[in-house]
Design a protein around this motif. Structure first.
Motif, mmCIF file in Angstrom:
data_model
loop_
_atom_site.group_PDB
_atom_site.id
_atom_site.type_symbol
_atom_site.label_atom_id
_atom_site.label_comp_id
_atom_site.label_asym_id
_atom_site.label_seq_id
_atom_site.Cartn_x
_atom_site.Cartn_y
_atom_site.Cartn_z
ATOM 1 N N VAL A 12 0.815 -1.216 0.000
ATOM 2 C CA VAL A 12 0.000 0.000 0.000
ATOM 3 C C VAL A 12 0.846 1.262 0.000
ATOM 4 C CG1 VAL A 12 -1.735 1.311 1.274
ATOM 5 C CG2 VAL A 12 -1.944 -1.162 1.105
ATOM 6 N N THR A 13 1.921 1.279 0.761
ATOM 7 C CA THR A 13 2.680 2.524 0.904
ATOM 8 C C THR A 13 3.920 2.522 0.013
ATOM 9 O OG1 THR A 13 4.075 1.757 2.738
ATOM 10 C CG2 THR A 13 1.901 2.639 3.290
ATOM 11 N N GLY A 14 4.574 3.685 -0.056
ATOM 12 C CA GLY A 14 5.814 3.800 -0.819
ATOM 13 C C GLY A 14 5.623 3.919 -2.312
ATOM 14 N N SER A 15 4.547 4.569 -2.758
ATOM 15 C CA SER A 15 4.257 4.673 -4.189
ATOM 16 C C SER A 15 5.440 5.260 -4.957
ATOM 17 C CB SER A 15 3.026 5.547 -4.416
ATOM 18 O OG SER A 15 1.856 4.865 -4.006
ATOM 19 N N CYS A 16 5.835 4.575 -6.028
ATOM 20 C CA CYS A 16 6.954 5.053 -6.841
ATOM 21 C C CYS A 16 7.023 4.218 -8.111
ATOM 22 C CB CYS A 16 8.270 4.935 -6.069
ATOM 23 S SG CYS A 16 9.701 5.631 -6.928
ATOM 24 N N HIS A 17 6.881 4.871 -9.264
ATOM 25 C CA HIS A 17 6.910 4.179 -10.548
ATOM 26 C C HIS A 17 7.894 4.891 -11.470
ATOM 27 C CE1 HIS A 17 3.391 2.493 -8.753
ATOM 28 N NE2 HIS A 17 2.709 3.614 -8.876
ATOM 29 N N LEU A 18 8.774 4.125 -12.084
ATOM 30 C CA LEU A 18 9.804 4.666 -12.968
ATOM 31 C C LEU A 18 9.438 4.397 -14.424
ATOM 32 C CD1 LEU A 18 12.657 5.733 -13.731
ATOM 33 C CD2 LEU A 18 13.526 3.425 -13.244
ATOM 34 N N VAL A 19 9.359 5.468 -15.212
ATOM 35 C CA VAL A 19 9.105 5.347 -16.648
ATOM 36 C C VAL A 19 10.394 5.689 -17.383
ATOM 37 C CG1 VAL A 19 7.760 6.161 -18.613
ATOM 38 C CG2 VAL A 19 6.677 5.958 -16.354
ATOM 39 N N GLU A 20 10.813 4.768 -18.273
ATOM 40 C CA GLU A 20 12.021 4.955 -19.068
ATOM 41 C C GLU A 20 11.633 4.984 -20.545
ATOM 42 O OE1 GLU A 20 15.404 2.440 -16.974
ATOM 43 O OE2 GLU A 20 13.569 1.255 -17.139
ATOM 44 N N CYS A 21 12.052 6.026 -21.238
ATOM 45 C CA CYS A 21 11.789 6.121 -22.674
ATOM 46 C C CYS A 21 13.017 6.733 -23.341
ATOM 47 C CB CYS A 21 10.535 6.951 -22.948
ATOM 48 S SG CYS A 21 10.642 8.672 -22.414
ATOM 49 N N SER A 22 12.960 6.884 -24.646
ATOM 50 C CA SER A 22 14.120 7.400 -25.373
ATOM 51 C C SER A 22 14.437 8.847 -25.018
ATOM 52 C CB SER A 22 13.878 7.280 -26.883
ATOM 53 O OG SER A 22 12.733 8.031 -27.269
ATOM 54 N N HIS A 23 13.473 9.537 -24.383
ATOM 55 C CA HIS A 23 13.650 10.954 -24.053
ATOM 56 C C HIS A 23 14.245 11.164 -22.663
ATOM 57 C CE1 HIS A 23 11.173 11.499 -27.585
ATOM 58 N NE2 HIS A 23 10.234 10.765 -27.029
ATOM 59 N N GLY A 24 14.180 10.140 -21.801
ATOM 60 C CA GLY A 24 14.703 10.277 -20.449
ATOM 61 C C GLY A 24 14.016 9.324 -19.479
ATOM 62 N N ARG A 25 14.257 9.573 -18.204
ATOM 63 C CA ARG A 25 13.695 8.720 -17.147
ATOM 64 C C ARG A 25 12.979 9.627 -16.147
ATOM 65 N NH1 ARG A 25 17.867 5.175 -14.240
ATOM 66 N NH2 ARG A 25 16.715 3.294 -14.824
ATOM 67 N N PHE A 26 11.752 9.283 -15.793
ATOM 68 C CA PHE A 26 11.048 10.078 -14.788
ATOM 69 C C PHE A 26 10.255 9.166 -13.857
ATOM 70 C CE2 PHE A 26 8.219 9.867 -18.463
ATOM 71 C CZ PHE A 26 6.978 9.586 -17.912
ATOM 72 N N LEU A 27 10.036 9.672 -12.649
ATOM 73 C CA LEU A 27 9.254 8.957 -11.641
ATOM 74 C C LEU A 27 7.859 9.546 -11.563
ATOM 75 C CD1 LEU A 27 11.749 8.772 -8.609
ATOM 76 C CD2 LEU A 27 11.387 7.043 -10.391
ATOM 77 N N VAL A 28 6.905 8.714 -11.211
ATOM 78 C CA VAL A 28 5.600 9.185 -10.764
ATOM 79 C C VAL A 28 5.510 8.803 -9.291
ATOM 80 C CG1 VAL A 28 3.110 9.049 -11.019
ATOM 81 C CG2 VAL A 28 4.578 8.905 -13.047
ATOM 82 N N ASP A 29 5.608 9.802 -8.420
ATOM 83 C CA ASP A 29 5.622 9.689 -6.967
ATOM 84 C C ASP A 29 6.942 9.120 -6.449
ATOM 85 O OD1 ASP A 29 3.118 10.787 -6.688
ATOM 86 O OD2 ASP A 29 2.069 8.875 -6.542
ATOM 87 N N CYS A 30 7.224 9.424 -5.194
ATOM 88 C CA CYS A 30 8.417 8.908 -4.515
ATOM 89 C C CYS A 30 8.082 8.883 -3.024
ATOM 90 C CB CYS A 30 9.629 9.795 -4.806
ATOM 91 S SG CYS A 30 11.193 9.090 -4.262
ATOM 92 N N GLY A 31 7.274 7.878 -2.647
ATOM 93 C CA GLY A 31 6.667 7.879 -1.320
ATOM 94 C C GLY A 31 7.418 7.086 -0.269
ATOM 95 N N MET A 32 7.170 7.435 0.975
ATOM 96 C CA MET A 32 7.786 6.757 2.107
ATOM 97 C C MET A 32 7.125 5.410 2.354
ATOM 98 S SD MET A 32 8.442 8.262 5.934
ATOM 99 C CE MET A 32 9.682 9.409 5.307
ATOM 100 N N ARG A 33 7.925 4.425 2.723
ATOM 101 C CA ARG A 33 7.416 3.093 3.062
ATOM 102 C C ARG A 33 7.058 3.065 4.542
ATOM 103 N NH1 ARG A 33 13.021 1.903 0.280
ATOM 104 N NH2 ARG A 33 12.424 2.705 -1.763
ATOM 105 N N GLN A 34 5.877 2.546 4.840
ATOM 106 C CA GLN A 34 5.384 2.561 6.220
ATOM 107 C C GLN A 34 4.963 1.159 6.631
ATOM 108 O OE1 GLN A 34 2.535 5.716 4.986
ATOM 109 N NE2 GLN A 34 3.237 6.839 6.776
ATOM 110 N N GLY A 35 4.932 0.907 7.961
ATOM 111 C CA GLY A 35 4.520 -0.395 8.460
ATOM 112 C C GLY A 35 5.422 -1.496 7.931
#
Length: 542
Positions: A12-35
């Motif tokens: 449930v916690t720690g949301s973080c998704h990495l998208v890699e494409c020819s243009h660069g690398r970006f994250l969607v969210d960078c959340g803390m891990r809990q419990g």
């Protein structure tokens, strides 16, 4: 292009998704891990990627399980831009420094213990300086306005109805002769909630990354009025019990909603006796967040909240007391008379709420109201699940208080609402990735969506999928990225050694004493050891 699920995957916690494409690398969210999520193979302080290679971050909203590791990302070398709505950026100006202060305080307390026992000192997860540097990287955007993230990547933030400034994010990536659209749901809110507007729907996407917090159940009440009545009834019962009313509340979003309802109860006298009971907000973060809410009426509030704010603050009333300092907080528990105490953290993992629980849980006249989700492994979840005793500040506290959970206060959509949200898509996406949920919720929602014709995948932590082709392909590799240490053989060994040593020292310290509760202490230590070993064995199977 690839997407790598770096957090809140089968969790449930720690949301973080990495998208890699020819243009660069970006994250969607960078959340803390809990419990229990802190016990995954990356622990609290590692990422399954090199932060120095990330060009940008898209932030769906300010809650700490989505934003809380941004300062750590910066500490480890990130130097790009962070894109969020104006309200999210404002809320992060109080949330990230507050989190940094907690990290520094916890490290300081731990180091005092380590110095006494001759152990090496530790560093805080991140510092106030790291948090402030992260804040300097924010750029804000308006809802429903497209913005270019980098060459070939365009984004648009849509109101997700979960929190002030919360968003679902549309991402268009152009590669070769095709443009692929990703839709990140963020946390999806509910219709007819007070203060904020209803979630916006999106009608097209090639791939959807969708939260599943309540994917296995519906909230029984749907109207704001019904939820208001539930809270009023709980307050009536709690007032009749005669003891304090303790409300562990998320400082941002939930606290403001509670104050909004209490003000309305006082306005129409729907909770008799409430007018004579002082209400304490004991959280500097919640106080600052409420001020940000008061400045964000235009563009973020729904019509009812705007109308209530026209005559002043929607969150202020005569019996409200603000507890800013530590001394103010301590005085609450020695002040006579029944009182309502709203304090954070919402899952009771840190903050002033733990002191209020310590002073009140043993009293059978006290009521503890939980108005939010409690993650597995947190103190809040233990209390909701019926724990008879809990360990706090080195003491065993007997739980006699009445424990109530206001599930209808959840800011997350229920199962039917989640299905309604994704069913707004006019054509089926190539794949729906389910994240941000426990196993039962993920599996239940996967089954429901599959029966409706959706192609559904539940990704594992650190799994990578290739997108933009006719077939969804898992291209995960089992070895860490270059430059990222293999913590399975280092961090884990250090953690288990430390835990076993601590437990052994505790047993040694009490085994020769003849106190009446010696048997209970040994039993509690044994339970702690068993629980740790179970978590350890679980991580080894990943």
């Amino acid at each position: 292009m690839n997407i790598k699920f770096c957090g809140a995957a089968k969790a449930v916690t720690g949301s973080c998704h990495l998208v890699e494409c020819s243009h660069g690398r970006f994250l969607v969210d960078c959340g803390m891990r809990q419990g229990e999520d802190k016990n995954n193979e990356y622990g609290e302080d590692s990422f399954p990627f090199d932060p120095k290679t990330i060009n940008a971050v898209l932030l769906t909203h300010a809650h700490i399980d989505h934003s809380g590791l941004l300062p750590l990302l910066v500490k480890q070398g990130f130097n790009g831009s962070i894109l969020a709505t104006k309200a999210t950026a404002r809320l992060c100006t109080v949330m990230l420094p507050d989190s940094a202060k907690i990290q520094e305080s916890d490290a300081k307390a731990e180091n005092r213990r380590r110095i006494r026992s001759g152990k090496p000192e530790i560093e805080p997860l991140y510092t106030l300086q790291d948090a402030n540097k992260a804040l300097s990287m924010f750029s804000s955007v308006d809802y429903d306005v497209t913005a270019q993230l980098m060459d070939g990547v365009v984004v648009c933030f849509k109101d997700s109805g979960h929190l002030l400034g919360s968003s679902s994010i549309e991402v268009w990536i152009k590669e070769a002769d095709r443009t692929v659209k990703l839709l990140f749901s963020g946390d999806i809110g509910r219709k007819d909630r007070p203060i904020i507007r209803d979630p916006e729907y999106v009608d097209q996407a090639d791939y959807v990354i969708m939260e599943s917090t309540y994917g296995d159940r519906d909230h029984s009440l749907f109207s704001s009025e019904a939820k208001r009545k539930q809270f009023a009834d709980c307050l009536k019962s709690a007032i009749a019990r005669g003891g304090n009313i303790i409300i562990p509340s998320f400082a941002v979003g939930r606290t403001q909603e509670l104050l909004y309802y209490i003000k309305s109860f006082l306005g129409d006298n729907s909770v008799p006796g409430l007018e004579s009971i002082p209400v304490y907000v004991d959280s500097p973060l919640a106080i600052e967040a409420t001020r940000i809410y008061e400045r964000s009426v235009a563009g973020f509030f729904d019509e009812d909240a705007q109308e209530l704010s026209a005559g002043g603050s929607a969150f202020d009333f005569p019996t409200l007391h603000i507890s800013q300092s530590t001394d103010d907080s301590k005085l609450i528990n020695v002040t006579p008379g029944q009182k309502i105490i709203i304090s954070s953290s919402g899952m009771c993992e840190a903050g002033r709420i733990r002191h209020h629980l310590k002073h009140n849980l043993y009293n059978n006249n006290v009521t503890v109201l939980f108005p939010g989700y409690q993650a597995v492994g947190t103190l809040g979840r233990m209390l909701v699940d019926g724990a008879k005793t809990v360990r706090m500040f080195g003491e065993t506290i007997t739980v006699r208080a009445n424990i109530e959970q206001l599930t209808e206060f959840s800011g997350h959509a229920g199962k039917s609402e989640l299905i309604e949200w994704i069913s707004a898509l006019k054509t089926k996406p190539e794949c729906v990735f389910l994240v941000h949920g426990e196993d039962e919720a993920l599996n239940s929602l996967e089954k429901a969506l599959s029966s409706l014709g959706f192609n559904v995948t539940i990704p594992a932590l650190a799994s990578t999928y290739e997108l933009g082709r006719s077939e969804i392909k898992n291209v995960s590799v089992q070895t860490p990225e270059l430059g990222i240490p293999n913590i399975r053989a280092t961090r884990r060994d250090a953690v288990i050694s430390e835990q076993l040593t601590n437990i052994a020292e505790l047993i040694e310290s009490v085994k020769d004493r003849h106190s009446p509760d010696i048997e209970l202490k040994i039993e509690l230590m044994s339970d702690e050891l068993k629980a740790f070993v179970e978590r350890w064995e679980k991580t080894l199977t990943k």
